[in-house]
Design a protein around this motif. Structure first.
Motif, PDB file in Angstrom:
ATOM      1  N   LEU A 149       0.834  -1.207   0.000  1.00  0.00           N
ATOM      2  CA  LEU A 149       0.000   0.000   0.000  1.00  0.00           C
ATOM      3  C   LEU A 149       0.866   1.253   0.000  1.00  0.00           C
ATOM      4  O   LEU A 149       0.569   2.232  -0.693  1.00  0.00           O
ATOM      5  N   LEU A 150       1.937   1.236   0.775  1.00  0.00           N
ATOM      6  CA  LEU A 150       2.845   2.378   0.826  1.00  0.00           C
ATOM      7  C   LEU A 150       3.442   2.665  -0.545  1.00  0.00           C
ATOM      8  O   LEU A 150       3.583   3.819  -0.948  1.00  0.00           O
ATOM      9  N   HIS A 151       3.781   1.617  -1.267  1.00  0.00           N
ATOM     10  CA  HIS A 151       4.385   1.767  -2.594  1.00  0.00           C
ATOM     11  C   HIS A 151       3.342   1.954  -3.693  1.00  0.00           C
ATOM     12  O   HIS A 151       3.705   2.118  -4.858  1.00  0.00           O
ATOM     13  N   GLU A 152       2.065   1.901  -3.299  1.00  0.00           N
ATOM     14  CA  GLU A 152       0.958   2.048  -4.255  1.00  0.00           C
ATOM     15  C   GLU A 152       0.988   0.961  -5.329  1.00  0.00           C
ATOM     16  O   GLU A 152       0.650   1.190  -6.488  1.00  0.00           O
ATOM     17  N   ASP A 200      12.638  -7.909  12.313  1.00  0.00           N
ATOM     18  CA  ASP A 200      12.244  -6.518  12.464  1.00  0.00           C
ATOM     19  C   ASP A 200      12.041  -5.885  11.099  1.00  0.00           C
ATOM     20  O   ASP A 200      12.074  -6.545  10.065  1.00  0.00           O
ATOM     21  N   LEU A 201      11.832  -4.571  11.107  1.00  0.00           N
ATOM     22  CA  LEU A 201      11.554  -3.853   9.868  1.00  0.00           C
ATOM     23  C   LEU A 201      12.811  -3.390   9.136  1.00  0.00           C
ATOM     24  O   LEU A 201      12.709  -2.770   8.088  1.00  0.00           O
ATOM     25  N   LEU A 202      13.983  -3.652   9.686  1.00  0.00           N
ATOM     26  CA  LEU A 202      15.195  -3.148   9.071  1.00  0.00           C
ATOM     27  C   LEU A 202      15.346  -3.614   7.624  1.00  0.00           C
ATOM     28  O   LEU A 202      15.857  -2.891   6.783  1.00  0.00           O
ATOM     29  N   THR A 207      13.425  -0.078   1.156  1.00  0.00           N
ATOM     30  CA  THR A 207      12.395   0.074   0.130  1.00  0.00           C
ATOM     31  C   THR A 207      11.472   1.259   0.378  1.00  0.00           C
ATOM     32  O   THR A 207      10.695   1.617  -0.489  1.00  0.00           O
ATOM     33  N   ILE A 208      11.547   1.869   1.567  1.00  0.00           N
ATOM     34  CA  ILE A 208      10.602   2.939   1.890  1.00  0.00           C
ATOM     35  C   ILE A 208      11.255   4.248   2.331  1.00  0.00           C
ATOM     36  O   ILE A 208      10.565   5.247   2.495  1.00  0.00           O
ATOM     37  N   HIS A 209      12.580   4.270   2.508  1.00  0.00           N
ATOM     38  CA  HIS A 209      13.199   5.462   3.096  1.00  0.00           C
ATOM     39  C   HIS A 209      13.086   6.704   2.217  1.00  0.00           C
ATOM     40  O   HIS A 209      13.247   7.828   2.689  1.00  0.00           O
ATOM     41  N   ASN A 210      12.813   6.523   0.925  1.00  0.00           N
ATOM     42  CA  ASN A 210      12.670   7.672   0.024  1.00  0.00           C
ATOM     43  C   ASN A 210      11.238   8.203  -0.037  1.00  0.00           C
ATOM     44  O   ASN A 210      10.981   9.211  -0.710  1.00  0.00           O
ATOM     45  N   TYR A 216       8.254  10.085  10.885  1.00  0.00           N
ATOM     46  CA  TYR A 216       9.343   9.115  10.851  1.00  0.00           C
ATOM     47  C   TYR A 216      10.493   9.665  10.024  1.00  0.00           C
ATOM     48  O   TYR A 216      10.295  10.392   9.057  1.00  0.00           O
ATOM     49  N   ALA A 217      11.703   9.293  10.426  1.00  0.00           N
ATOM     50  CA  ALA A 217      12.901   9.659   9.677  1.00  0.00           C
ATOM     51  C   ALA A 217      13.857   8.473   9.669  1.00  0.00           C
ATOM     52  O   ALA A 217      13.860   7.664  10.601  1.00  0.00           O
TER      53      ALA A 217
END
Length: 221
Positions: A149-152, A200-202, A207-210, A216-217
């Motif tokens: 969903l985040l990446h659409e 974990d999410l590491l 794939t989502i930091h951009n 969140y940072a």
């Protein structure tokens, strides 16, 4: 069994999902062929006008059916990738539920999307794409769906409905939805899905930091 429940990809009219739905048509046809007299369909069995805790209670109650009685599955839809269809939040959550079903799960389709072989040169031609995707979903967390969903990669009519899909986190997700932008809300949901797990999410950060977040940072070290 004389009863069954339907897990389906809504493919009818937006405001009237049963109208023009090929999945409903073929599912009912199969039910009749199998001698099933009562087919539970979410959009009929659950009062769509309910909200909040009242809706949550009905959704949780209906979800129990996917774990206990025969399931007819109909996910075909024109001009859509079957991979993304099965990753959609409601479908992925239902697929997780009927993993523990002691009866049977039957796929019915009007195209080759789910019943045909999975794509790729290494795909096993003896297994349907539905079976391959089902195994993948069963071996993953719900985090992968939320990241989609985040990446659409696929859509969801209302991401606020995640509170019904993840009822154990309903109150937190309701509060998060009211106070956060959508990306922050979805990442919060992904983190909640990882609570209590050893991994974990590491592995997903790359794939989502951009993407755009407000609360969140990410720091690359």
């Amino acid at each position: 069994s004389r009863i069954a429940v339907l897990s389906w990809r809504w493919d009818g009219q937006p405001k009237h999902p049963l109208q023009g739905s090929k999945n409903i048509f073929i599912a009912i046809g199969l039910a009749k062929k199998l001698g099933i007299q009562y087919l539970f369909i979410d959009v009929i069995s659950i009062d769509q006008k309910l909200k909040g805790d009242a809706m949550l209670q009905q959704v949780v109650g209906f979800s129990f059916l996917y774990q206990t009685i025969p399931v007819i599955v109909a996910y075909d839809i024109a001009h859509a990738k079957f991979y993304n269809t099965m990753r959609r939040p409601w479908i992925a959550s239902e697929a997780r539920l009927y993993r523990s079903n002691p009866t049977r799960v039957i796929y019915v389709g009007y195209g080759e999307e789910g019943q045909g072989a999975a794509p790729g040169p290494k795909a096993d031609p003896s297994r349907s794409y539905f079976e391959v995707m089902l195994e993948a979903i069963w071996n993953e967390t719900f985090t992968e769906t939320i990241l989609g969903l985040l990446h659409e990669d696929f859509g969801m009519t209302s991401v606020s409905d995640l509170r019904y899909i993840i009822p154990s986190r309903a109150r937190i997700l309701t509060a998060a939805y009211e106070k956060m932008i959508q990306n922050d809300y979805l990442l919060t949901a992904a983190i909640l899905c990882q609570v209590g797990r050893e991994d974990d999410l590491l592995g997903f950060v790359g794939t989502i930091h951009n993407l755009k977040f407000k609360r969140y940072a990410f720091r690359v070290t």
